[in-house]
Design a protein around this motif. Sequence first.
Motif, PDB file in Angstrom:
ATOM      1  N   ALA A 188      21.961 -55.719  -6.130  1.00  0.00           N
ATOM      2  CA  ALA A 188      20.985 -55.657  -7.225  1.00  0.00           C
ATOM      3  C   ALA A 188      20.036 -54.474  -7.067  1.00  0.00           C
ATOM      4  CB  ALA A 188      20.190 -56.968  -7.283  1.00  0.00           C
ATOM      5  N   ALA A 189      19.751 -54.108  -5.793  1.00  0.00           N
ATOM      6  CA  ALA A 189      18.842 -52.989  -5.537  1.00  0.00           C
ATOM      7  C   ALA A 189      19.537 -51.638  -5.645  1.00  0.00           C
ATOM      8  CB  ALA A 189      18.211 -53.134  -4.153  1.00  0.00           C
ATOM      9  N   GLY A 190      20.863 -51.652  -5.802  1.00  0.00           N
ATOM     10  CA  GLY A 190      21.601 -50.395  -5.927  1.00  0.00           C
ATOM     11  C   GLY A 190      21.866 -49.712  -4.608  1.00  0.00           C
ATOM     12  N   ILE A 191      21.875 -50.473  -3.495  1.00  0.00           N
ATOM     13  CA  ILE A 191      22.098 -49.898  -2.169  1.00  0.00           C
ATOM     14  C   ILE A 191      23.563 -49.964  -1.766  1.00  0.00           C
ATOM     15  CG2 ILE A 191      21.535 -50.156   0.294  1.00  0.00           C
ATOM     16  CD1 ILE A 191      18.842 -51.280  -0.523  1.00  0.00           C
ATOM     17  N   VAL A 192      24.291 -50.973  -2.248  1.00  0.00           N
ATOM     18  CA  VAL A 192      25.629 -51.277  -1.759  1.00  0.00           C
ATOM     19  C   VAL A 192      26.705 -50.788  -2.725  1.00  0.00           C
ATOM     20  CG1 VAL A 192      27.161 -53.125  -0.951  1.00  0.00           C
ATOM     21  CG2 VAL A 192      24.695 -53.319  -0.634  1.00  0.00           C
ATOM     22  N   SER A 193      27.690 -50.107  -2.191  1.00  0.00           N
ATOM     23  CA  SER A 193      28.843 -49.678  -2.976  1.00  0.00           C
ATOM     24  C   SER A 193      29.878 -50.804  -3.011  1.00  0.00           C
ATOM     25  CB  SER A 193      29.481 -48.438  -2.349  1.00  0.00           C
ATOM     26  OG  SER A 193      30.055 -48.761  -1.077  1.00  0.00           O
ATOM     27  N   PRO A 194      30.808 -50.791  -3.964  1.00  0.00           N
ATOM     28  CA  PRO A 194      31.845 -51.824  -4.013  1.00  0.00           C
ATOM     29  C   PRO A 194      32.653 -51.926  -2.715  1.00  0.00           C
ATOM     30  CG  PRO A 194      31.807 -50.606  -6.077  1.00  0.00           C
ATOM     31  CD  PRO A 194      30.890 -49.893  -5.142  1.00  0.00           C
ATOM     32  N   ALA A 195      32.968 -50.787  -2.100  1.00  0.00           N
ATOM     33  CA  ALA A 195      33.737 -50.802  -0.854  1.00  0.00           C
ATOM     34  C   ALA A 195      32.948 -51.459   0.267  1.00  0.00           C
ATOM     35  CB  ALA A 195      34.127 -49.375  -0.467  1.00  0.00           C
ATOM     36  N   GLY A 255       9.085 -59.673  -2.654  1.00  0.00           N
ATOM     37  CA  GLY A 255      10.216 -58.989  -2.038  1.00  0.00           C
ATOM     38  C   GLY A 255      10.879 -59.708  -0.893  1.00  0.00           C
ATOM     39  N   LEU A 256      10.466 -60.962  -0.612  1.00  0.00           N
ATOM     40  CA  LEU A 256      11.120 -61.744   0.441  1.00  0.00           C
ATOM     41  C   LEU A 256      12.211 -62.650  -0.126  1.00  0.00           C
ATOM     42  CD1 LEU A 256       8.276 -62.813   2.899  1.00  0.00           C
ATOM     43  CD2 LEU A 256      10.076 -61.135   3.244  1.00  0.00           C
ATOM     44  N   TYR A 257      12.259 -62.773  -1.438  1.00  0.00           N
ATOM     45  CA  TYR A 257      13.298 -63.499  -2.158  1.00  0.00           C
ATOM     46  C   TYR A 257      13.127 -65.004  -2.113  1.00  0.00           C
ATOM     47  CZ  TYR A 257      14.898 -58.882  -2.660  1.00  0.00           C
ATOM     48  OH  TYR A 257      14.911 -57.557  -2.980  1.00  0.00           O
ATOM     49  N   ALA A 258      13.711 -65.615  -3.112  1.00  0.00           N
ATOM     50  CA  ALA A 258      13.477 -67.033  -3.385  1.00  0.00           C
ATOM     51  C   ALA A 258      13.849 -67.936  -2.224  1.00  0.00           C
ATOM     52  CB  ALA A 258      14.257 -67.441  -4.636  1.00  0.00           C
ATOM     53  N   VAL A 259      14.915 -67.591  -1.504  1.00  0.00           N
ATOM     54  CA  VAL A 259      15.382 -68.468  -0.429  1.00  0.00           C
ATOM     55  C   VAL A 259      14.344 -68.611   0.683  1.00  0.00           C
ATOM     56  CG1 VAL A 259      17.843 -68.122  -0.843  1.00  0.00           C
ATOM     57  CG2 VAL A 259      16.606 -66.515   0.604  1.00  0.00           C
ATOM     58  N   PHE A 260      13.580 -67.559   0.938  1.00  0.00           N
ATOM     59  CA  PHE A 260      12.565 -67.625   1.983  1.00  0.00           C
ATOM     60  C   PHE A 260      11.486 -68.638   1.616  1.00  0.00           C
ATOM     61  CE2 PHE A 260       8.605 -66.273   3.989  1.00  0.00           C
ATOM     62  CZ  PHE A 260       8.994 -66.103   5.312  1.00  0.00           C
ATOM     63  N   VAL A 271      14.657 -65.292   9.644  1.00  0.00           N
ATOM     64  CA  VAL A 271      13.311 -64.839   9.284  1.00  0.00           C
ATOM     65  C   VAL A 271      13.159 -63.363   9.626  1.00  0.00           C
ATOM     66  CG1 VAL A 271      10.859 -65.048   9.822  1.00  0.00           C
ATOM     67  CG2 VAL A 271      12.222 -67.102   9.459  1.00  0.00           C
ATOM     68  N   LEU A 272      13.584 -62.979  10.841  1.00  0.00           N
ATOM     69  CA  LEU A 272      13.517 -61.575  11.249  1.00  0.00           C
ATOM     70  C   LEU A 272      14.366 -60.699  10.329  1.00  0.00           C
ATOM     71  CD1 LEU A 272      13.771 -61.940  15.147  1.00  0.00           C
ATOM     72  CD2 LEU A 272      11.762 -61.260  13.828  1.00  0.00           C
ATOM     73  N   ALA A 273      15.564 -61.198   9.982  1.00  0.00           N
ATOM     74  CA  ALA A 273      16.466 -60.418   9.138  1.00  0.00           C
ATOM     75  C   ALA A 273      15.871 -60.197   7.743  1.00  0.00           C
ATOM     76  CB  ALA A 273      17.820 -61.118   9.030  1.00  0.00           C
ATOM     77  N   TRP A 274      15.218 -61.230   7.180  1.00  0.00           N
ATOM     78  CA  TRP A 274      14.627 -61.071   5.844  1.00  0.00           C
ATOM     79  C   TRP A 274      13.462 -60.089   5.876  1.00  0.00           C
ATOM     80  CZ3 TRP A 274      17.299 -61.932   1.876  1.00  0.00           C
ATOM     81  CH2 TRP A 274      18.225 -62.986   1.839  1.00  0.00           C
ATOM     82  N   LEU A 275      12.695 -60.121   6.957  1.00  0.00           N
ATOM     83  CA  LEU A 275      11.599 -59.157   7.084  1.00  0.00           C
ATOM     84  C   LEU A 275      12.154 -57.738   7.199  1.00  0.00           C
ATOM     85  CD1 LEU A 275       9.222 -61.086   9.516  1.00  0.00           C
ATOM     86  CD2 LEU A 275       8.953 -60.764   7.057  1.00  0.00           C
ATOM     87  N   LEU A 276      13.230 -57.581   7.979  1.00  0.00           N
ATOM     88  CA  LEU A 276      13.856 -56.264   8.105  1.00  0.00           C
ATOM     89  C   LEU A 276      14.461 -55.814   6.779  1.00  0.00           C
ATOM     90  CD1 LEU A 276      15.604 -56.689  11.583  1.00  0.00           C
ATOM     91  CD2 LEU A 276      13.669 -55.192  11.050  1.00  0.00           C
ATOM     92  N   LEU A 277      15.005 -56.751   6.033  1.00  0.00           N
ATOM     93  CA  LEU A 277      15.566 -56.417   4.726  1.00  0.00           C
ATOM     94  C   LEU A 277      14.472 -55.906   3.790  1.00  0.00           C
ATOM     95  CD1 LEU A 277      18.019 -56.340   2.874  1.00  0.00           C
ATOM     96  CD2 LEU A 277      17.559 -58.722   2.254  1.00  0.00           C
ATOM     97  N   ALA A 278      13.296 -56.520   3.885  1.00  0.00           N
ATOM     98  CA  ALA A 278      12.167 -56.047   3.075  1.00  0.00           C
ATOM     99  C   ALA A 278      11.811 -54.611   3.450  1.00  0.00           C
ATOM    100  CB  ALA A 278      10.962 -56.963   3.273  1.00  0.00           C
ATOM    101  N   VAL A 279      11.894 -54.295   4.730  1.00  0.00           N
ATOM    102  CA  VAL A 279      11.625 -52.931   5.186  1.00  0.00           C
ATOM    103  C   VAL A 279      12.657 -51.961   4.602  1.00  0.00           C
ATOM    104  CG1 VAL A 279      11.535 -51.415   7.199  1.00  0.00           C
ATOM    105  CG2 VAL A 279      10.490 -53.681   7.300  1.00  0.00           C
ATOM    106  N   GLY A 336      12.019 -51.306   1.058  1.00  0.00           N
ATOM    107  CA  GLY A 336      10.889 -50.391   0.956  1.00  0.00           C
ATOM    108  C   GLY A 336      11.303 -48.950   1.217  1.00  0.00           C
ATOM    109  N   MET A 337      12.209 -48.768   2.196  1.00  0.00           N
ATOM    110  CA  MET A 337      12.742 -47.432   2.480  1.00  0.00           C
ATOM    111  C   MET A 337      13.483 -46.883   1.263  1.00  0.00           C
ATOM    112  SD  MET A 337      14.209 -48.264   6.292  1.00  0.00           S
ATOM    113  CE  MET A 337      15.347 -46.893   6.238  1.00  0.00           C
ATOM    114  N   HIS A 338      14.254 -47.761   0.633  1.00  0.00           N
ATOM    115  CA  HIS A 338      15.022 -47.331  -0.545  1.00  0.00           C
ATOM    116  C   HIS A 338      14.095 -46.950  -1.697  1.00  0.00           C
ATOM    117  CE1 HIS A 338      18.300 -46.983  -3.340  1.00  0.00           C
ATOM    118  NE2 HIS A 338      17.849 -47.977  -4.106  1.00  0.00           N
ATOM    119  N   ALA A 339      12.990 -47.666  -1.809  1.00  0.00           N
ATOM    120  CA  ALA A 339      12.020 -47.369  -2.872  1.00  0.00           C
ATOM    121  C   ALA A 339      11.187 -46.140  -2.546  1.00  0.00           C
ATOM    122  CB  ALA A 339      11.102 -48.580  -3.094  1.00  0.00           C
ATOM    123  N   GLY A 340      11.249 -45.685  -1.284  1.00  0.00           N
ATOM    124  CA  GLY A 340      10.502 -44.504  -0.877  1.00  0.00           C
ATOM    125  C   GLY A 340       9.013 -44.735  -0.796  1.00  0.00           C
TER     126      GLY A 340
END
Length: 426
Positions: free
Chosen positions: A371-378, A258-263, A183-191, A194-198
């Motif tokens: 999907a959000a464009g944050i992660v590179s293949p490596a 933005g909390l995603y379906a699994v939550f 739960v904490l991790a999903w909330l942090l992921l939402a943060v 949000g940072m990525h979206a500026g």
Amino acid sequence: MSPSEAAPLFFLAVVVILLVVRVVCMIAVKLGQPPVVGEMVAGVLLGPSLFGLLLPGVQAAVFPDGIKSLLYVGGQIGLVIYMFGAGYEFNLQSIRKSKKSVAAISSAGTLVPLVLGIGVAVLGTSWVGIGKEGVSLVTSAAFVGVAIAITAFPMMVRIITERGIGSTKFGSLALACGALDDVLAWLLLAVVLGMHAGSLGPIALALGGGLLFALLVFIVGRRLLTRLMGSARVSVDQRVLITAMTLFAAAWFTDTIGLYAVFGAFTVGVAFPRGAASDAVLAKIMPIGSIVFVPLFFTYSGLNTRFALLADPKLLAFALITVVVAIVGKLGASWGAARLAGEPPAIATRVGVLVNARGLMQLIALNVGLAAGIVSPALFTVLVLVALVTTIMTAPVLSWLDRRDARKGSTEVLLMAEPVPVTGKS
């Protein structure tokens, strides 16, 4: 590719996936691993890391780009059903009975790996170049920290149930800590998103919408579901329909905020009324979700994993450092917090081992980041390796601890039993 062209290719891909998953799962079980480990490994083997490496033409024909979106949707259906079952297995009493230990372990088990993950991401960006162009170092590092802080709660449910340790103190404690960690991790992921979206808008929407959703589910939804599940006028098929509609509505809402379906699925599972009628509904829903649709998610993740990238010595070294940091940060911090909270060494060690597994939940987070464009293949490949190693090590380490204590003649573990089962009323 038109829908009429994609459909037969999708059906063929599903047949291949299910066949490979069953074979790999049988091997995994014989090696003492839970089936979910086999599913994870099978997904990687079907991607470019093996299938695409050995038979690139065949792999491209079986998994053309046109069906990847269908595999993604099918995988999401599986995750919604699977996380609903995980929530149903979760026992709220396990938190109430050990509030001090749960708070301490979850806090340490989230914050310490979060900080260490940020540190290792900064190192990787300057040393190996794992960052993605256009993504700030702060966002990339924060995402890595969150991914490393996640716990594989659904996998813990499987391991604990299959090993028959649900009535032990460490079993119920690990479940409670794992659920809160996620739960904490999903909330942090939402943060982070949000940072990525500026903008602070996505963060406020996720936190505010999540709180509103939880209140509605537990105050209103739980009462309505209790009436419907307990009514003699409602047939089993109608209960299944109501449950499916509730799950998909919850998944839609939490995905939108933005909390995603699994939550949403997990929350509904926790609030779902317990009893024979509910058990009958899960008996109809869970098999199709876990056996057919969840493997599609693992394969979709595997198609985005390229272990050939680890042929670069620097990236391989960074990957190994990340694995060590993830284990030390999660297992070590959780063990230390449990000891400080007064838990015996045998309980603290086993809780640390269980919450250290990343498994399914980390793969979900990675796909969100992709999907959000944050992660590179490596970076995606490195973190998949973390998920695999920390998940695969869980069952063997638990077995080794049991053998060690048996050789020592220790009675500490035998005295850890508690009367509350994993599937008891919440």
